[in-house]
Design an enzyme around this catalytic site. Sequence first.
Site, PDB file in Angstrom:
ATOM      1  N   HIS A 161       0.512  -1.435   0.210  1.00  0.00           N
ATOM      2  CA  HIS A 161       0.892  -0.228   0.205  1.00  0.00           C
ATOM      3  C   HIS A 161       0.709   1.278  -0.128  1.00  0.00           C
ATOM      4  O   HIS A 161       0.591   2.480   0.231  1.00  0.00           O
ATOM      5  CB  HIS A 161      -0.589  -0.322   1.385  1.00  0.00           C
ATOM      6  N   ASP A 189       2.800   2.124  -2.584  1.00  0.00           N
ATOM      7  CA  ASP A 189       2.867   2.835  -4.711  1.00  0.00           C
ATOM      8  C   ASP A 189       2.014   3.608  -4.644  1.00  0.00           C
ATOM      9  O   ASP A 189       2.887   4.291  -5.360  1.00  0.00           O
ATOM     10  CB  ASP A 189       2.499   0.960  -5.287  1.00  0.00           C
ATOM     11  N   GLY A 227      -5.572 -14.953 -10.702  1.00  0.00           N
ATOM     12  CA  GLY A 227      -6.551 -14.526 -10.701  1.00  0.00           C
ATOM     13  C   GLY A 227      -5.692 -14.514  -8.542  1.00  0.00           C
ATOM     14  O   GLY A 227      -6.511 -14.055  -7.940  1.00  0.00           O
ATOM     15  N   GLY A 242      -3.755 -13.071  -7.129  1.00  0.00           N
ATOM     16  CA  GLY A 242      -2.295 -12.047  -6.436  1.00  0.00           C
ATOM     17  C   GLY A 242      -0.747 -12.323  -7.341  1.00  0.00           C
ATOM     18  O   GLY A 242      -0.368 -11.347  -6.274  1.00  0.00           O
ATOM     19  N   SER A 276       0.380 -12.193 -10.369  1.00  0.00           N
ATOM     20  CA  SER A 276      -0.005 -11.034 -10.857  1.00  0.00           C
ATOM     21  C   SER A 276       0.144 -11.933 -12.288  1.00  0.00           C
ATOM     22  O   SER A 276       1.392 -11.335 -13.000  1.00  0.00           O
ATOM     23  CB  SER A 276       1.671  -9.763 -11.302  1.00  0.00           C
ATOM     24  N   SER A 277      -0.397 -12.651 -12.707  1.00  0.00           N
ATOM     25  CA  SER A 277      -0.855 -13.564 -13.977  1.00  0.00           C
ATOM     26  C   SER A 277      -1.367 -12.156 -15.113  1.00  0.00           C
ATOM     27  O   SER A 277      -0.664 -12.495 -16.706  1.00  0.00           O
ATOM     28  CB  SER A 277      -2.009 -13.962 -13.855  1.00  0.00           C
ATOM     29  N   ASP A 290       3.948  -4.105 -10.303  1.00  0.00           N
ATOM     30  CA  ASP A 290       3.864  -5.291 -11.164  1.00  0.00           C
ATOM     31  C   ASP A 290       4.744  -5.727 -12.554  1.00  0.00           C
ATOM     32  O   ASP A 290       5.206  -6.923 -12.806  1.00  0.00           O
ATOM     33  CB  ASP A 290       2.218  -6.135 -11.076  1.00  0.00           C
TER      34      ASP A 290
HETATM   35  P1  ADP Z   1      -3.607 -11.983 -11.410  1.00  0.00           P
HETATM   36  O1  ADP Z   1      -3.740 -11.320  -9.638  1.00  0.00           O
HETATM   37  O2  ADP Z   1      -3.609 -12.820 -11.282  1.00  0.00           O
HETATM   38  O3  ADP Z   1      -2.952 -10.506 -11.646  1.00  0.00           O
HETATM   39  P2  ADP Z   1      -5.770  -9.649 -12.212  1.00  0.00           P
HETATM   40  O4  ADP Z   1      -7.088  -9.909 -12.080  1.00  0.00           O
HETATM   41  O5  ADP Z   1      -4.893  -8.726 -12.202  1.00  0.00           O
HETATM   42  O6  ADP Z   1      -4.680 -11.628 -11.221  1.00  0.00           O
HETATM   43  O7  ADP Z   1      -5.763 -10.580 -13.803  1.00  0.00           O
HETATM   44  C1  ADP Z   1      -6.540 -12.389 -14.620  1.00  0.00           C
HETATM   45  C2  ADP Z   1      -6.706 -12.231 -15.608  1.00  0.00           C
HETATM   46  O8  ADP Z   1      -5.329 -11.877 -16.389  1.00  0.00           O
HETATM   47  C3  ADP Z   1      -7.171 -12.985 -15.702  1.00  0.00           C
HETATM   48  O9  ADP Z   1      -8.976 -12.829 -15.648  1.00  0.00           O
HETATM   49  C4  ADP Z   1      -7.268 -13.126 -17.858  1.00  0.00           C
HETATM   50  O10 ADP Z   1      -8.209 -12.281 -17.479  1.00  0.00           O
HETATM   51  C5  ADP Z   1      -5.647 -12.503 -17.636  1.00  0.00           C
HETATM   52  N1  ADP Z   1      -5.017 -13.643 -18.078  1.00  0.00           N
HETATM   53  C6  ADP Z   1      -4.213 -13.334 -16.699  1.00  0.00           C
HETATM   54  N2  ADP Z   1      -2.886 -14.667 -17.453  1.00  0.00           N
HETATM   55  C7  ADP Z   1      -4.048 -15.469 -18.332  1.00  0.00           C
HETATM   56  C8  ADP Z   1      -3.694 -16.747 -19.206  1.00  0.00           C
HETATM   57  N3  ADP Z   1      -2.398 -17.332 -19.050  1.00  0.00           N
HETATM   58  N4  ADP Z   1      -4.715 -16.987 -20.365  1.00  0.00           N
HETATM   59  C9  ADP Z   1      -5.885 -16.106 -20.674  1.00  0.00           C
HETATM   60  N5  ADP Z   1      -5.446 -15.205 -19.276  1.00  0.00           N
HETATM   61  C10 ADP Z   1      -5.538 -14.673 -18.848  1.00  0.00           C
HETATM   62 MG    MG Z   2      -2.672  -8.783 -12.297  1.00  0.00          MG
END
Ligand code: ADP
Ligand code: MG
Length: 362
Positions: free
Chosen positions: A27, A29, A111, A113, A115-116, A161
């Site tokens: 918290h 950034d 989803g 946390g 940072s996918s 991220d």
């Molecule tokens: P996170 O903490 O993982 O970043 P976010 O809600 O910020 O969570 O991001 C998740 C979103 O990013 C997913 O709902 C999707 O839209 C996208 N995403 C991330 N990785 C992938 C993947 N491997 N394939 C498809 N969509 C993805």
């Molecule tokens: Mg994210």
Amino acid sequence: MNFQKIFGKPPETEASAPGRVNLLGEHTDYNDGFVLPTAIPQRTTVQLGSSTDGHHHFYSEDLDERVSVLESNHTPSGFASYIFGCIQLLQKQGYTIPSLNLHVKSTVPIGSGLSSSAALEVATLRAVRQLLNLPINDVEIAQLAQQAEIQYAGVQCGIMDQMASSLADTEHMLFLDTRSLERRVIPFPSGAEIVVIDSGVPRTLAGSGYNQRRGECEEAARLLGVKALRDITDSSATEVLPEPLRRRARHVITENNRVLEVLQIVETFHETSLQRFGELMNASHASLRDDYEVSVPALDTLVGMLQKTAGVFGARLTGAGFGGACVALVAAGEGRGIASNVLEQYNQTGNTGRILVPATDF
Ligand code: ADP
Ligand code: MG
């Protein structure tokens, strides 16, 4: 299904980018402060080839979803918005991007946390850079990735991220000044490794709680006559503020100081530095719980169990809070054992946690 099966020919190039976990600086950034993330072993891989029908086609193996972009002025929804955003922003920079076939496959939990979303953006931009030999550097990649998330996916995120995914790896942490973007890539201490456990508590209040905290910080900064709370280093300055602003501001100021202290001790890393790093993580958790009030009982339980376990230097909730995951700094080589012992204990309290790091699925 692989690229060949989806698009009928092999990819021309591929690139990948990691997820991340924030070790310290929570918290901070949006207060122009300091953060200290590191990359995790899980990565997102993007494969690319040119498409011959004039349209972009995106396929996620993880979601088993295919999206075709038929009109270039219409942003698709869902996962395609992140990819489309990256391509659009490159075009706005003046680069000519051909129609693409793009395949995504990831080991970053989506989803949770870690940072996918940043890993997807950075892997996409790296793959396009490689395919077309574009003269863009890793910081520019992070900046484009952040703008793609804000402008096209509609998520008001900071730059932590994307900078972590683009500049850090599992052997390095990234110290980042979120105001100036001044940064240091610091070797990860060789005597330690990371454990990340998801508490299994969904981050339901995270959105509204996050916005409320942001508002409180802005108000505290205004009352103290500074641009952002980052401009204050002495936490006694908060004594003039009414509650709860006093405690909110105290968290941000002490948290920034904790990150700066770690930055100072990392130069000469040895056993006692790791202990101090751990103490600062523990102090961060207490501050997030008591002053910032973003923890929940399950996170406190999980963090408490980690902190009491031999081989753990320190532990704290990571991410916005209100649920989500905890991160611990533990003795090298002991991560897997510690994580499974603590998870077993934690799940006996009626929760359903999950080990995210060390990764178990590859
Ligand atoms: P996170 O903490 O993982 O970043 P976010 O809600 O910020 O969570 O991001 C998740 C979103 O990013 C997913 O709902 C999707 O839209 C996208 N995403 C991330 N990785 C992938 C993947 N491997 N394939 C498809 N969509 C993805
Ligand atoms: Mg994210």
